[in-house]
Design a protein around this motif. Sequence first.
Motif, short mmCIF file in Angstrom:
data_model
loop_
_atom_site.label_atom_id
_atom_site.label_comp_id
_atom_site.label_asym_id
_atom_site.label_seq_id
_atom_site.Cartn_x
_atom_site.Cartn_y
_atom_site.Cartn_z
N MET A 153 36.03 25.09 45.01
CA MET A 153 36.69 25.74 43.87
C MET A 153 35.73 25.86 42.69
SD MET A 153 40.38 23.80 44.08
CE MET A 153 41.01 24.46 42.52
N LEU A 154 34.96 24.80 42.43
CA LEU A 154 34.02 24.83 41.31
C LEU A 154 32.89 25.81 41.56
CD1 LEU A 154 34.01 21.02 40.52
CD2 LEU A 154 34.67 22.84 38.93
N GLN A 155 32.46 25.94 42.82
CA GLN A 155 31.43 26.93 43.14
C GLN A 155 31.92 28.34 42.84
OE1 GLN A 155 30.21 26.29 47.21
NE2 GLN A 155 29.63 24.16 46.81
N LYS A 156 33.20 28.59 43.10
CA LYS A 156 33.76 29.91 42.83
C LYS A 156 33.85 30.19 41.33
CE LYS A 156 36.52 29.92 47.09
NZ LYS A 156 35.96 31.14 47.72
N LEU A 157 33.79 29.13 40.51
CA LEU A 157 33.82 29.30 39.06
C LEU A 157 32.43 29.57 38.47
CD1 LEU A 157 36.32 26.59 37.74
CD2 LEU A 157 36.60 29.06 37.70
N ASP A 158 31.40 29.58 39.31
CA ASP A 158 30.04 29.76 38.80
C ASP A 158 29.88 31.07 38.03
OD1 ASP A 158 29.11 27.35 39.68
OD2 ASP A 158 28.23 28.11 41.54
N ILE A 159 30.63 32.10 38.44
CA ILE A 159 30.46 33.41 37.80
C ILE A 159 31.41 33.59 36.61
CG2 ILE A 159 29.66 34.49 39.93
CD1 ILE A 159 32.47 35.67 40.26
N VAL A 160 32.23 32.57 36.33
CA VAL A 160 33.22 32.67 35.26
C VAL A 160 32.69 31.98 34.00
CG1 VAL A 160 35.54 32.03 34.52
CG2 VAL A 160 35.14 32.78 36.88
N LYS A 161 32.74 32.67 32.88
CA LYS A 161 32.35 32.09 31.60
C LYS A 161 33.61 31.73 30.83
CE LYS A 161 27.86 34.40 31.17
NZ LYS A 161 27.00 35.26 30.32
N LEU A 162 33.73 30.46 30.48
CA LEU A 162 34.95 29.99 29.83
C LEU A 162 34.61 28.84 28.91
CD1 LEU A 162 38.09 30.35 29.90
CD2 LEU A 162 38.14 28.54 31.62
N ASP A 163 35.08 28.93 27.66
CA ASP A 163 34.89 27.86 26.68
C ASP A 163 36.06 26.88 26.84
OD1 ASP A 163 34.15 26.25 24.59
OD2 ASP A 163 34.94 27.60 23.04
N VAL A 164 35.79 25.71 27.40
CA VAL A 164 36.86 24.78 27.76
C VAL A 164 36.80 23.53 26.89
CG1 VAL A 164 37.74 23.28 29.59
CG2 VAL A 164 36.99 25.58 30.14
N ARG A 165 37.90 23.24 26.22
CA ARG A 165 38.02 22.00 25.46
C ARG A 165 39.05 21.04 26.07
NH1 ARG A 165 39.18 25.07 19.94
NH2 ARG A 165 40.15 26.41 21.52
N ASP A 166 40.05 21.60 26.76
CA ASP A 166 41.07 20.77 27.39
C ASP A 166 41.35 21.29 28.80
OD1 ASP A 166 42.50 18.81 25.30
OD2 ASP A 166 41.86 20.62 24.26
N ILE A 167 41.34 20.37 29.76
CA ILE A 167 41.57 20.70 31.16
C ILE A 167 42.79 19.92 31.65
CG2 ILE A 167 40.61 20.70 33.51
CD1 ILE A 167 37.82 20.51 32.23
N LEU A 168 43.66 20.60 32.38
CA LEU A 168 44.75 19.92 33.08
C LEU A 168 44.41 19.91 34.56
CD1 LEU A 168 47.59 18.67 33.27
CD2 LEU A 168 48.50 21.00 33.48
N VAL A 169 44.28 18.70 35.13
CA VAL A 169 43.98 18.54 36.56
C VAL A 169 45.26 18.11 37.26
CG1 VAL A 169 42.56 17.37 38.27
CG2 VAL A 169 41.61 17.92 36.02
N ILE A 170 45.69 18.89 38.26
CA ILE A 170 46.95 18.62 38.93
C ILE A 170 46.87 19.03 40.40
CG2 ILE A 170 47.81 20.82 37.96
CD1 ILE A 170 50.63 19.73 38.31
N PRO A 171 46.99 18.09 41.32
CA PRO A 171 47.11 16.65 41.10
C PRO A 171 45.74 16.04 40.83
CG PRO A 171 47.13 17.11 43.44
CD PRO A 171 47.07 18.45 42.75
N ASP A 172 45.73 14.96 40.10
CA ASP A 172 44.48 14.26 39.80
C ASP A 172 44.37 13.05 40.71
OD1 ASP A 172 42.11 13.70 38.61
OD2 ASP A 172 42.89 13.58 36.57
N PHE A 173 43.16 12.78 41.17
CA PHE A 173 42.91 11.66 42.07
C PHE A 173 41.52 11.11 41.76
CE2 PHE A 173 41.62 15.62 44.03
CZ PHE A 173 40.37 15.36 44.55
N PRO A 174 41.24 9.86 42.10
CA PRO A 174 39.95 9.25 41.76
C PRO A 174 38.82 9.71 42.67
CG PRO A 174 41.31 7.67 42.91
CD PRO A 174 42.16 8.88 42.72
#
Length: 268
Positions: free
Chosen positions: A16-37
């Motif tokens: 999923m993160l590799q697919k975001l390589d071409i996306v430019k986004l200024d991120v200050r807050d992220i919601l991770v769902i579901p979150d796991f360690p």
Amino acid sequence: MTQPIRWLQDEIADRMLQKLDIVKLDVRDILVIPDFPGNHHAALAKRFPRAHIHSVLEDNSSKLQLWIAKTRANWRSIFGGGKTSSLTHLRSTNKFDIPDNSVDLIFSNLLLQDLTDPKLFLRECWRVLQEGGLVVFSYLGPDTGKELRAIQSESGILQLKNLLSPWDMHDLGDALMAEQFADPVMDMEYLTLDYERPRLLLNDVEALKLANKNPHLDAEIGDLPKKLTLEIVYGHAWALGKHLAKSQDNVAYIDVNQIGRKTRTDSH
């Protein structure tokens, strides 16, 4: 998901993160769902070093393990006011426990197949995303575990469970458009898992919630497949034009006070 399948969550998060390589986004807050360690915290922190991470925990996740994972990845997610809630709360209320217009990115890994109505999830994503925010997700598609269907019909011993949301990528793409998201992008891939022992396959089948648990199942079924197909659906879409009223009868109605305000129309 349960602990035996944790490696799959990390693998899909990487993709999923590799697919975001071409996306430019200024991120200050992220919601991770579901979150796991898992390892995704380090990857998110590297990609968005100034972001605070808000978490919706898996029902069986340890808050201490998650706290340690976040601390190692990015101290801002711990001391910057990131909120934590549980999937139990989401399932009972169909709501995220965070305010409107409060996050720039929603990162949802292998969840939608376990929700009774993904449209309610998408509405919540629209509510909490800020203007110009992005929802990124993956989930198990309807062809997941297709090798097991013949066994169920022949033996009657293996009790398969239908995915709560057996939506293909076209269904989800249509739902995103219906919920006002802009520029949805959907794609899909098949992953094939090979197994040396029947019990290993059954452990993953149970962890993926494809069948009811039965500790003696491998002894009762003599001809289990040696592979398991996973259909992984990926998608992302933008929250643009949130100040516009929802369209009715294919006509978008806006309040007179909104005339003259600048709206974002650039595509990604």
